[in-house]
Motif scaffolding. Structure first.
Motif, PDB file in Angstrom:
ATOM      1  N   GLN A 148      45.886  43.345  27.133  1.00 49.09           N
ATOM      2  CA  GLN A 148      45.458  43.689  28.483  1.00 49.09           C
ATOM      3  C   GLN A 148      45.492  42.418  29.320  1.00 49.09           C
ATOM      4  O   GLN A 148      44.934  41.398  28.926  1.00 49.09           O
ATOM      5  N   LYS A 149      46.135  42.482  30.469  1.00 49.59           N
ATOM      6  CA  LYS A 149      46.373  41.272  31.259  1.00 49.59           C
ATOM      7  C   LYS A 149      45.087  40.805  31.969  1.00 49.59           C
ATOM      8  O   LYS A 149      44.353  41.633  32.531  1.00 49.59           O
ATOM      9  N   PRO A 150      44.821  39.509  31.977  1.00 48.19           N
ATOM     10  CA  PRO A 150      43.659  38.996  32.715  1.00 48.19           C
ATOM     11  C   PRO A 150      43.707  39.376  34.196  1.00 48.19           C
ATOM     12  O   PRO A 150      42.670  39.528  34.837  1.00 48.19           O
ATOM     13  N   SER A 151      44.923  39.569  34.727  1.00 50.11           N
ATOM     14  CA  SER A 151      45.063  39.921  36.143  1.00 50.11           C
ATOM     15  C   SER A 151      44.548  41.319  36.450  1.00 50.11           C
ATOM     16  O   SER A 151      44.380  41.685  37.613  1.00 50.11           O
ATOM     17  N   THR A 152      44.299  42.129  35.399  1.00 49.20           N
ATOM     18  CA  THR A 152      43.759  43.477  35.622  1.00 49.20           C
ATOM     19  C   THR A 152      42.237  43.516  35.502  1.00 49.20           C
ATOM     20  O   THR A 152      41.632  44.575  35.637  1.00 49.20           O
ATOM     21  N   ASP A 153      41.618  42.365  35.219  1.00 49.30           N
ATOM     22  CA  ASP A 153      40.150  42.312  35.227  1.00 49.30           C
ATOM     23  C   ASP A 153      39.644  42.618  36.635  1.00 49.30           C
ATOM     24  O   ASP A 153      40.332  42.338  37.632  1.00 49.30           O
ATOM     25  N   THR A 154      38.452  43.171  36.725  1.00 47.76           N
ATOM     26  CA  THR A 154      37.882  43.501  38.036  1.00 47.76           C
ATOM     27  C   THR A 154      36.582  42.728  38.240  1.00 47.76           C
ATOM     28  O   THR A 154      35.855  42.447  37.285  1.00 47.76           O
ATOM     29  N   ILE A 155      36.299  42.403  39.493  1.00 48.89           N
ATOM     30  CA  ILE A 155      35.097  41.647  39.819  1.00 48.89           C
ATOM     31  C   ILE A 155      33.869  42.557  39.682  1.00 48.89           C
ATOM     32  O   ILE A 155      33.940  43.753  39.939  1.00 48.89           O
ATOM     33  N   ALA A 156      32.781  41.988  39.223  1.00 47.90           N
ATOM     34  CA  ALA A 156      31.498  42.696  39.188  1.00 47.90           C
ATOM     35  C   ALA A 156      30.675  42.244  40.388  1.00 47.90           C
ATOM     36  O   ALA A 156      30.812  41.103  40.846  1.00 47.90           O
ATOM     37  N   VAL A 157      29.832  43.147  40.888  1.00 42.22           N
ATOM     38  CA  VAL A 157      28.987  42.789  42.035  1.00 42.22           C
ATOM     39  C   VAL A 157      27.531  43.096  41.718  1.00 42.22           C
ATOM     40  O   VAL A 157      27.224  43.886  40.821  1.00 42.22           O
ATOM     41  N   ASP A 158      26.634  42.445  42.490  1.00 39.46           N
ATOM     42  CA  ASP A 158      25.212  42.748  42.350  1.00 39.46           C
ATOM     43  C   ASP A 158      24.898  43.989  43.178  1.00 39.46           C
ATOM     44  O   ASP A 158      25.792  44.620  43.757  1.00 39.46           O
ATOM     45  N   MET A 159      23.632  44.340  43.273  1.00 42.76           N
ATOM     46  CA  MET A 159      23.266  45.581  43.951  1.00 42.76           C
ATOM     47  C   MET A 159      23.412  45.488  45.470  1.00 42.76           C
ATOM     48  O   MET A 159      23.281  46.485  46.175  1.00 42.76           O
ATOM     49  N   ARG A 160      23.711  44.295  45.982  1.00 45.75           N
ATOM     50  CA  ARG A 160      23.996  44.129  47.420  1.00 45.75           C
ATOM     51  C   ARG A 160      25.495  44.033  47.672  1.00 45.75           C
ATOM     52  O   ARG A 160      25.927  43.672  48.760  1.00 45.75           O
ATOM     53  N   ASN A 161      26.302  44.306  46.638  1.00 44.36           N
ATOM     54  CA  ASN A 161      27.763  44.255  46.700  1.00 44.36           C
ATOM     55  C   ASN A 161      28.295  42.845  46.955  1.00 44.36           C
ATOM     56  O   ASN A 161      29.381  42.666  47.506  1.00 44.36           O
ATOM     57  N   GLU A 162      27.510  41.852  46.531  1.00 49.45           N
ATOM     58  CA  GLU A 162      27.974  40.471  46.523  1.00 49.45           C
ATOM     59  C   GLU A 162      28.473  40.144  45.116  1.00 49.45           C
ATOM     60  O   GLU A 162      27.973  40.717  44.134  1.00 49.45           O
ATOM     61  N   PRO A 163      29.450  39.236  44.976  1.00 48.40           N
ATOM     62  CA  PRO A 163      29.943  38.893  43.634  1.00 48.40           C
ATOM     63  C   PRO A 163      28.802  38.535  42.694  1.00 48.40           C
ATOM     64  O   PRO A 163      27.917  37.744  43.051  1.00 48.40           O
TER      65      PRO A 163
END
Length: 512
Positions: A238-253
């Motif tokens: 699985q390519k690292p480029s397909t990883d997705t960002i996680a966010v906090d409950m305020r939709n900040e990284p």
């Protein structure tokens, strides 16, 4: 969103653009709408079921037409076995043979999974190996079960929880045990072979690469001799480029304790990129844990050939029509014939305005509808197994199409939608046969056929903090949303997944 220099360096290392990160954060803010189900797919309403005579013809069609075609078996195999052994890990935490007897433990906890495991223990393919390793170390039957499980699961034992599921001993043949990896080789030799060579591609975790290579080296000669087949096996990650960002409950990284941005694997939908890199005329897709023992193998192989026969039959017509759309001046009646084929055999639906379009406009619509990858998806009667299912859906543009939908995509608070799900008759065992080339032999870019709005947002925790994670549209869900789709009923004997260790006690995994 402000990214630091360290953030940008991490993006560059993974091959993820800042634009993509911003798009993902917007997705978190907007949310992903539930899918709108029109109705469940049933036999005659989007689902085909063939008579024995028709099945025989389809098998013959595949066997006669596949000569000269390149065939590939594509097996998602990156999953570790840790979830399969959840009951065993719980047992090690909850039971101390020095403090209580097994009988008292079962009475106290009502641990049905461990009771079934202990009662069927001699029928597991790994039984002899584990028993050998703990020989002489136990003083009672109660302690023996504890040490047996500990030897299986501990890091200084067999460490099965770390293993990829595809390399665990599933089936006991007496003189040897076989892993799912080996069983997939055998299976491919029956229906995914060109000449004397079967080609397989496994998507695996990079950390398991050496283990898969060692397994192939250990079993390939035995399987080749037994099946009169040589095997060409390849792997991708699985390519690292397909990883997705996680966010906090305020939709900040979401940031880890060291300040770095958290990225998570994008789920099996990320594998559309791996599939897109494969080049074959027919691609069979099946999960790593869905294998069986020899007495069921014939029915499984025939089922695959039937699906492939459907594919080749419909593709033959689709190619002829696509070519005529490109080359000929077509009459209104010829266009009606092509439209009828798309509706009745490829389950394509047209807008109510189509009849009012000019001939030129109709041709362009028909070209667009017919010039797509095709997938034939086996569906099993719903007998209570978990998994997605086949539905007619109405997308946000008002287009109606056949899709494989997961329950998480459905608004269960909507009584009408919940009723459609409840009344569905079939579910998805992940049993696909795919064609990814046009009539000129050119491969489609599969990235052009993804519905990006069919992903999932899920709640997770890390370091005691809540976060939101984004899964990409699933490989056979939104990642194939704009393919042409045919659903076919297949026998329940073709679906033998191993979700928990006790599934190995089922007849489909018992050689004797």
């Amino acid at each position: 969103m402000t990214l630091t220099e360290n953030d940008l360096a991490l993006l560059a290392k993974k091959g993820i653009s800042e634009k993509k990160v911003n798009e993902q954060i917007e997705t978190f803010k907007e949310g992903i709408p539930f899918v709108q189900l029109e109705k469940a797919v049933t036999i005659g309403e989007g689902l085909s079921k063939f008579t024995p005579s028709e099945e025989k013809d389809l098998i013959q069609k595949f066997e006669a037409s596949s000569t000269g075609l390149s065939l590939l078996k594509f097996v998602p195999a990156s999953g570790a076995a840790s979830r399969m052994f959840k009951a065993l890990f719980n047992f090690l935490d909850a039971y101390d043979p020095k403090e209580e007897s097994l009988e008292a433990y079962f009475e106290r906890t009502d641990d049905k999974a461990m009771k079934a495991f202990s009662e069927g223990i001699t029928d597991f393919a790994f039984y002899d190996l584990v028993k050998q390793r703990i020989a002489g170390k136990t003083s009672s039957k109660d302690e023996e079960l504890y040490l047996f499980v500990k030897e299986m699961m501990s890091e200084d034992g067999l460490n099965y929880g770390f293993y990829p599921k595809g390399l665990l001993p599933f089936h006991n043949y007496g003189d040897h045990t076989a892993t799912p990896f080996e069983e997939h080789l055998k299976e491919a030799s029956v229906y995914a072979k060109t000449g004397n060579t079967a080609e397989l591609h496994f998507t695996i975790s990079e950390q398991h690469g050496d283990m898969f290579n060692a397994e192939f080296n250990a079993v390939s000669e035995r399987v080749s001799k037994a099946t009169e087949t040589s095997f060409k096996v390849s792997y991708s990650y699985q390519k690292p480029s397909t990883d997705t960002i996680a966010v906090d409950m305020r939709n900040e990284p979401f940031r880890n304790s060291d300040g770095s941005v958290l990225f998570r694997p994008g789920g099996h939908g990320a594998l559309i990129e791996n599939l897109n890199e494969q080049d074959a005329d027919i691609i069979f897709i099946k999960n790593i844990d869905n294998v069986t023992v020899p007495r069921f193998a014939g029915e499984v192989a025939d089922s695959k050939k039937i699906l492939a026969g459907v594919l080749l039959s419909v593709q033959e017509k689709a190619f002829a029509y696509a070519k005529s759309l490109d080359n000929d001046e077509l009459t209104s009646s010829q266009l009606d014939e092509i439209k009828s084929f798309l509706e009745n055999e490829l389950n394509v639906r047209f807008s109510d305005n189509f009849a009012g379009f000019s001939i030129g406009e109709q041709i362009e619509v028909l070209k667009d509808k017919i010039d797509r990858p095709i997938r034939i998806c086996g569906m099993v009667k719903n007998e209570g197994e978990p998994g997605g299912g086949p539905f007619w859906i109405n997308d946000r543009k008002g287009n109606i199409s056949l899709q494989i939908i997961e329950s998480a995509q459905i608004d269960m608070d909507n009584a009408h939608q919940a009723a459609i799900l409840k009344n569905s008759t079939h579910f998805n065992p992940v049993d696909l046969v795919c064609a990814v080339k046009n009539y000129k032999g050119e491969k489609y870019n599969l990235m052009n056929y993804i519905d990006t709005k069919q992903g999932f947002i899920t709640g997770k925790t890390k370091e005691g903090r809540e976060l939101k994670a984004l899964e990409l549209p699933g490989l056979w869900n939104g990642a194939m949303a704009f393919w042409n789709t045919i659903f076919v009923e297949v026998p329940s004997s073709t679906f033998n997944p191993v979700k928990t260790v006790n599934d190995l006690l089922r007849p489909a995994h018992q050689v004797k």
